[in-house]
Design a protein around this motif. Structure first.
Motif, PDB file in Angstrom:
ATOM      1  N   GLU A 209      85.828  27.199  76.178  1.00  0.00           N
ATOM      2  CA  GLU A 209      87.086  27.222  75.415  1.00  0.00           C
ATOM      3  C   GLU A 209      86.821  27.373  73.914  1.00  0.00           C
ATOM      4  O   GLU A 209      87.576  26.879  73.083  1.00  0.00           O
TER       5      GLU A 209
ATOM      6  N   SER B 161      87.113  29.880  71.818  1.00  0.00           N
ATOM      7  CA  SER B 161      88.140  30.554  71.004  1.00  0.00           C
ATOM      8  C   SER B 161      89.269  29.602  70.647  1.00  0.00           C
ATOM      9  O   SER B 161      89.746  29.574  69.499  1.00  0.00           O
ATOM     10  N   GLN B 162      89.703  28.774  71.606  1.00  0.00           N
ATOM     11  CA  GLN B 162      90.772  27.796  71.325  1.00  0.00           C
ATOM     12  C   GLN B 162      90.291  26.722  70.342  1.00  0.00           C
ATOM     13  O   GLN B 162      91.056  26.263  69.489  1.00  0.00           O
ATOM     14  N   ILE B 163      89.020  26.317  70.476  1.00  0.00           N
ATOM     15  CA  ILE B 163      88.466  25.295  69.571  1.00  0.00           C
ATOM     16  C   ILE B 163      88.422  25.834  68.148  1.00  0.00           C
ATOM     17  O   ILE B 163      88.823  25.142  67.198  1.00  0.00           O
ATOM     18  N   TYR B 164      87.954  27.077  67.976  1.00  0.00           N
ATOM     19  CA  TYR B 164      87.884  27.674  66.641  1.00  0.00           C
ATOM     20  C   TYR B 164      89.282  27.806  66.032  1.00  0.00           C
ATOM     21  O   TYR B 164      89.475  27.578  64.830  1.00  0.00           O
ATOM     22  N   GLU B 165      90.232  28.166  66.869  1.00  0.00           N
ATOM     23  CA  GLU B 165      91.613  28.288  66.384  1.00  0.00           C
ATOM     24  C   GLU B 165      92.152  26.929  65.944  1.00  0.00           C
ATOM     25  O   GLU B 165      92.828  26.811  64.917  1.00  0.00           O
ATOM     26  N   MET B 166      91.823  25.865  66.703  1.00  0.00           N
ATOM     27  CA  MET B 166      92.246  24.511  66.347  1.00  0.00           C
ATOM     28  C   MET B 166      91.631  24.094  65.009  1.00  0.00           C
ATOM     29  O   MET B 166      92.302  23.494  64.153  1.00  0.00           O
TER      30      MET B 166
ATOM     31  N   ASP C 212      93.375  25.777  62.124  1.00  0.00           N
ATOM     32  CA  ASP C 212      94.692  25.166  61.923  1.00  0.00           C
ATOM     33  C   ASP C 212      94.567  23.828  61.194  1.00  0.00           C
ATOM     34  O   ASP C 212      95.345  23.535  60.269  1.00  0.00           O
TER      35      ASP C 212
ATOM     36  N   TYR D  66      87.931  19.595  69.757  1.00  0.00           N
ATOM     37  CA  TYR D  66      88.084  19.594  71.214  1.00  0.00           C
ATOM     38  C   TYR D  66      88.695  18.272  71.696  1.00  0.00           C
ATOM     39  O   TYR D  66      89.502  18.260  72.634  1.00  0.00           O
TER      40      TYR D  66
ATOM     41  N   MET E 231      92.313  18.405  71.271  1.00  0.00           N
ATOM     42  CA  MET E 231      92.934  19.299  72.249  1.00  0.00           C
ATOM     43  C   MET E 231      93.094  18.634  73.611  1.00  0.00           C
ATOM     44  O   MET E 231      94.104  18.825  74.295  1.00  0.00           O
ATOM     45  N   LYS E 232      92.092  17.823  74.023  1.00  0.00           N
ATOM     46  CA  LYS E 232      92.025  17.393  75.416  1.00  0.00           C
ATOM     47  C   LYS E 232      92.344  15.916  75.671  1.00  0.00           C
ATOM     48  O   LYS E 232      92.640  15.540  76.804  1.00  0.00           O
TER      49      LYS E 232
END
Length: 738
Positions: free
Chosen positions: A627, A629-634, A637, A678, A681-682
């Motif tokens: 994941e 790409s989602q971590i980098y986006e987070m 942000d 991460y 996110m989780k």
């Protein structure tokens, strides 16, 4: 009545009863309330009753029954016999002293010391057995002063001369070093009275001197023992080992070999413990080979001591091989192999063994749970620790001091200091380890004020601080910059308590002075005290120079450090960071070149956290996670959100002479930022995020995560190589000093 008949049959095996009538007789005596036996079963009991309605059969001799009840610690049956004797009341006067002595022996062995003392005090006539029985009770109860007082009253008040059993009991009560003077007085008495010639007395003296650390006196008495008495040798070896006189223990061992003394099971257990203490694998293997050649059966105690020896000597594989071939394994042997893995840093293997132990249907004891909890602490595996906590509650071991101490350590090292505090608050009984664990835990979490409050509670509870306590206390003073208070504890209170400061305490004082910015004073303290300073102490001062931006002094300290230890990676990194801070890129290059020449490699930064019992590991600029790409986006942000709060990337800490934009990009994806992102996110909303990093946090990540905790409204706990950082609402518990 069938249940009582079964119990009576078991008792009759001990009493060698043969007929059904005899079994019925004892069953009735055990079953009924205390009334004369003749009224219970006049027909069946007739053969065992005299004309005066007293117990006539040797089988139903009350003295014999009382002895059986005492040896079996069967208080209920003993009380039946006692009550029968009280009601019948037909024992001849000359037998009553012996009868009451038997009753005192019963109540002493059944832990009813108060009743035993009442009976003793009411005796109109007492003999030496009466005194000896009560003294034994007080000794077993851990009341050596009462034993000694009884001994004096026996001689002065009743004018009764002691026998060898009495003097051995009194000497045995002086095992505590605080009773050493009284023990020597008893030795003098035994010399004058000739009682020292008895082996019972010699054994007691050897054990007393060994436990009181008077090695010469123990060995002197050992020289008077005729023949090759392995029991006496075992006493001396155990006493020497308990007081860490391992060298002397080896000398005694050589003496045993020279004299050809045959070793028994206890000897082998003690010698394996000596090998473990010395970490002497070669000697341990020799002893193991000797045991295999002897006729000794490797019982569970020997087996466990062999596993422990291999574990402490660093040879876990040999310990495991021996464990695997054991025919009968119990909780002791399972705990020994788990401890061997734990002691050698194989924490996960220790935890995995627990499931195999459960397959064998062997329930854990307090020592098993302590080893497992410490293994979970070594991994900072909070979920495993929580499961073990639940297991402790289920098995009824939650209130055990050993388990409670291990829970405090586990929660402290796993980042949940609040849970550690809750365990501590609920403990009904504490020892010095309990206090030390909670004080040190708070200090490690940079919660110095609470650590000192608990220390004052410890003093109020009259628990004496020890060497370890003051490591936590001085660390807490350093965190709070309480220089005067810390120096008072170091220079005065420790001296009053007879605690000799060690390297750890001196290093804490260096940290105390350094944190307060008194760098010159800290350096003078180190150079003026003839302590064998290690790399950790000097690096403490070097780190302070970095934090307080005193780079000139820092460079001097770093150069001195690298002379001490060419391979200390931390010193190279701090020196390189200092050059980078002031943009001395030639200095950075010089340090890197020196590292290459000396083949010193920086360990890559790694951070990890646990989500739903699965560990997620990140390295800087990591894109291997599924994941990513989602971590980098987070992260992008989060960095956007914290910029209005004053966040500016700390590019001065980047150790490469590259463009600023690239420096910012490098900083953005450090391993701890990836792990925190991460976790956000989780993990469930509002749950704390716990991250572990193998190296010191960089300045930029520390600033960023402080602000992330504010915008995300989360508690973020990061354990780096130095300490725990509790980030909450834009602040860190370390006070920006780490």
């Amino acid at each position: 009545m069938s249940g009582w008949m079964d119990s009576a049959k078991k008792l009759c095996i001990t009493l060698k009863a043969n007929t059904e009538l005899e079994i019925q007789s004892i069953a009735m005596a055990m079953l009924k309330l205390p009334v004369p036996i003749s009224s219970l079963a006049p027909v069946k009991f007739t053969p065992f009753l005299s004309k005066s309605n007293e117990l006539a059969s040797p089988l139903l001799d009350p003295m014999k029954l009382l002895k059986v009840a005492a040896d079996a610690k069967n208080l209920k049956f003993g009380r039946v016999i006692h009550a029968h004797l009280v009601i019948t009341n037909r024992i001849p006067r000359d037998c009553r002293v012996n009868q009451i002595n038997s009753l005192i022996n019963l109540y002493v062995k059944c832990d009813e010391l108060f009743i035993a003392r009442q009976m003793f005090d009411r005796m109109s006539k007492r003999n030496v057995v009466s005194w000896c029985a009560l003294m034994a009770g007080y000794m077993q109860n851990g009341s050596p002063l009462d034993v000694f007082e009884l001994f004096k009253k026996m001689i002065v008040k009743d004018n009764i001369f002691p026998n060898e059993y009495v003097i051995a009991t009194v000497i045995s009560s002086c095992f505590d070093s605080q009773m050493y003077v009284e023990g020597k007085q008893c030795h003098g008495f035994s010399l004058k009275s000739g009682l020292e010639l008895h082996q019972y007395v010699k054994n007691a003296l050897i054990q007393m001197y060994s436990k009181c650390s008077d090695v010469r006196a123990a060995l002197k008495i050992l020289d008077t023992v005729p023949g090759y008495d392995v029991f006496c040798y075992n006493l001396v070896l155990n006493g020497l080992l308990e007081h860490s006189h391992v060298g002397e223990a080896i000398e005694v061992l050589k003496l045993m070999i020279d004299e050809g003394t045959k070793w028994n099971n206890a000897t082998f257990v003690t010698i394996f413990r000596i090998c473990a203490s010395l970490k002497d694998l070669k000697l341990g293997k020799h002893v193991h080979a000797r045991m295999l050649k002897s006729d000794i059966d490797d019982d569970v105690y020997i087996g466990s001591s062999i596993i422990d020896m291999y574990g402490k000597c660093g040879n876990v594989l040999s310990g495991r091989a021996f464990f695997d071939q054991l025919q009968n394994r119990n909780v002791v042997s399972w705990t020994a192999i788990m401890a061997a893995y734990f002691q050698n840093g194989f924490f996960e293997e220790a935890l995995n063994l627990f499931s195999k132990m459960e397959i064998d249907h062997i329930p854990p004891n307090e020592y098993t749970l302590a080893v497992l909890l410490n293994s979970a602490a070594g991994l900072s595996a909070l979920s495993h620790g929580d499961q073990l906590h639940a297991r402790a509650e289920k098995s009824g071991l939650k209130g055990n001091v050993i388990v409670g101490n291990a829970l405090i350590i586990m929660y402290s090292k796993s980042g949940d200091i609040l849970a550690a505090q809750l365990v501590f608050s609920n403990m009904k009984c504490c020892d010095s380890i309990t206090w030390n664990a909670i004080i040190t835990g708070h200090s490690h979490h940079c919660i110095g004020k609470e650590a000192l409050n608990i220390f004052h509670d410890m003093l109020t509870a009259r628990e004496c601080p020890n060497y370890v306590t003051f490591i936590g206390v001085l660390s807490a003073c350093a965190h709070l910059s309480l220089v005067d208070e810390g120096l008072y504890y170091f220079n005065h209170l420790m001296k009053q308590l007879g605690i000799v400061p060690g390297l750890e305490h001196y290093t804490c004082i260096v940290g105390l002075l350094s944190r307060s910015g008194r760098l010159d004073e800290a350096e003078n303290f180190m150079r003026s005290n003839p302590i064998n300073w290690d790399v950790v102490a000097w690096r403490t001062l070097l780190n302070a120079c970095y934090v307080h931006r005193n780079y000139d002094k820092g460079k001097q300290i770093a150069e001195y450090l690298l002379q001490m230890d060419h391979e200390d990676v931390g010193s190279y990194i701090l020196l390189s960071n200092m050059h980078a801070r002031v943009r001395r890129w030639d200095g950075v290059v010089k340090v890197r070149k020196l590292m290459r020449e000396r083949n010193v490699k920086k360990e890559p930064g790694v951070s990890w956290l646990e989500i739903r019992n699965i560990a997620h590991v990140f390295t800087s600029e990591d894109n291997k996670h599924p994941e990513s790409s989602q971590i980098y986006e987070m992260i992008r942000d989060l960095l956007t959100k914290i910029r209005p709060l004053g966040y500016v990337p700390d590019i001065a800490g980047v150790l490469h002479d590259i463009e600023d934009e690239q420096k910012i990009d490098n900083l953005s994806y450090h391993s701890e930022k990836l792990a925190v992102a991460y976790g956000l996110m989780k993990s469930p909303s509002g749950a704390p995020i716990r991250v572990i990093k193998n190296l010191r946090m960089c300045d930029d990540c520390h600033t960023a995560i402080k602000l992330i905790s504010k915008v995300a409204n989360r508690t973020i706990i990061v354990r780096d190589a130095n300490r725990f950082h509790h980030f909450q609402d834009g602040f860190c518990s370390c006070g920006d000093y780490w």
